[in-house]
Scaffold this active site. Structure first.
Site, short mmCIF file in Angstrom:
data_model
loop_
_atom_site.label_atom_id
_atom_site.label_comp_id
_atom_site.label_asym_id
_atom_site.label_seq_id
_atom_site.Cartn_x
_atom_site.Cartn_y
_atom_site.Cartn_z
NE ARG A 37 -4.49 -1.12 1.78
CZ ARG A 37 -5.50 -1.70 2.59
NH1 ARG A 37 -5.11 -1.43 3.79
NH2 ARG A 37 -6.61 -2.07 2.25
CE LYS A 189 -17.21 -12.63 11.74
NZ LYS A 189 -17.37 -11.35 12.16
N GLY A 339 -7.27 -6.44 0.46
CA GLY A 339 -6.06 -6.53 1.59
C GLY A 339 -5.39 -7.71 1.92
N GLY A 363 -12.41 -4.26 1.71
CA GLY A 363 -13.78 -3.62 1.67
C GLY A 363 -14.22 -2.58 0.52
#
Ligand code: 3PG
Ligand code: MG
Length: 382
Positions: A37, A189, A339, A363
């Site tokens: 990043r 999840k 990420g 996200g």
């Protein structure tokens, strides 16, 4: 949306640029384990410096609770940024130099506050550091935070090169691209991926599912999953998705299990009907990898988000490695989102140029593909 090239043609010599970057890198103590990043913002930063701007860079790191916490200082990032730039980087509020990095934005409660007044007050403080604002923090554009949303209203605002590139690449995944279009999803999840599954299911030819989330799907198929990660409340949702996605959704047929998540764990490879009651599934198995690879081999467009297993531990890295390598062999347009998946690629030593694009946003890339409005992008468009 005005871009960095617009700003450069207006002329930026001697002006103060406030640059939002996403320098939220993984750390082990004060060691940066993946500087992807930081490297991703260098094109924007170098273009600004070469044009004679004085740049104040700002970022968050981790999730401190709105107050200073030495565990989350950006000091190691300032040092690494200086190395990569080959130029000194001043650190903190008192910084005086061509490039300054402010301390972690989330040390101030105003950054993430739900209260607009609190956010705006903090945005005012930030805006004092610049004459113009450039947003290159693609990984944070889905956050309605002072430094990505409110500050844009206070200064002339522009997108940086990374934000522009991410939007251009990800846009190709929302429409009808070249087929077959194969999406690979992993991570822990189902609930985190539900919206993107809903959005992409009508568009894709195949949706391959691995990672911790596959066990809730396997349970929905009627299998016992032992002590594996399971979102009980999502089982019915998964049943419904499996029905609607029949012929598209592909689940693993074998998994790697163990009684503990460690580098020394004794593992078993079992079919999905034989997961031992006392063990956890921690990776997809070799048969699944070859089935996934077979499907990927014919793909023309691929999006991959989320590791296939606990790749950080050697006994459970083969699934993620196998899928990543299969994607590098695809003769088509391939995007790694997120990420964790991006970090996995680099941690496993898989050449980055094997992919068309590795997104810096986890996200953010998911929410973009879900079709949600991204506050950081909306703010640049006004
Ligand atoms: C990320 O790592 O996904 C981005 O830096 C955003 O961080 P956040 O999820 O803590 O807002
Ligand atoms: Mg995140």
């Amino acid at each position: 949306m005005k871009t960095l090239d617009d700003l450069l043609s207006e002329g930026v010599a001697g002006r103060r640029v406030l640059l939002r970057a996403d320098l939220n890198v993984p750390l082990d103590g004060d060691k940066i384990t993946d500087d992807g990043r930081i490297r991703a913002v260098l094109p924007t930063l170098n273009a600004l410096r070469e044009a004679g701007a004085r740049v104040t860079v700002m970022s968050h790191l981790g999730r401190p609770k709105g107050a200073p916490d030495p565990k989350y200082t950006l000091a190691p990032v300032a040092a690494r940024l200086g190395e990569l730039l080959g130029a000194p980087v001043a650190f903190g509020d008192s910084g005086e130099g061509d490039v300054t990095l402010l301390e972690n934005l989330r040390f101030n409660a105003g950054e993430t506050s739900k209260d607009e007044g609190e956010r705006k007050a903090f945005a005012q403080e930030l805006a004092a550091h610049g004459d113009v604002y450039v947003d290159d923090a693609f990984g944070a554009v889905h956050r309605k935070h002072a430094s990505v949303y409110d500050v844009a209203a206070l200064l002339p605002h522009y997108s940086g090169y990374l934000v522009a590139k991410e939007l251009e690449v990800l846009s190709k995944l929302t429409g009808v691209g070249e087929r077959p279009y194969v999406v690979v999803l992993g991570g822990s999840k189902v609930s985190d991926k539900l919206a993107v599954i809903e959005a992409l299911l009508p568009k894709v030819d195949k949706l391959l599912i691995g990672g911790g989330m596959c066990f809730t799907f396997l349970k929905a198929q009627g299998h016992e999953v032992g002590k594996s990660l399971l979102q009980d409340e999502m089982v019915d949702t998964c049943k419904d998705l499996l029905q609607r996605g029949a012929g598209k959704i592909v689940l693993p047929t074998d998994v790697v299990t163990a009684t503990e998540i460690s580098d020394e764990a004794a593992t078993k490879t079992v079919g999905i009907a034989e997961i031992p009651a006392g063990e956890l599934g921690l990776d997809i198995g070799p048969q699944s990898v070859s089935e996934f690879a077979g499907i990927l081999a014919g793909a023309k467009t691929v999006f991959w988000n989320g590791p296939m297993g606990v790749f950080e531990k050697r006994p459970f890295e083969a699934g993620t490695r196998g899928v990543a390598e299969a994607i590098t062999k695809v003769d088509g347009f391939t995007v790694v989102g997120g990420g964790d998946s991006a970090a996995a690629v680099r941690a496993l030593g898989i050449p980055e140029d094997g992919f068309s694009h590795i997104s810096t946003g986890g996200g953010a890339s998911l929410e973009f593909l879900e079709g949600k409005a991204l506050p950081g992008i909306t703010a640049l468009e006004v």
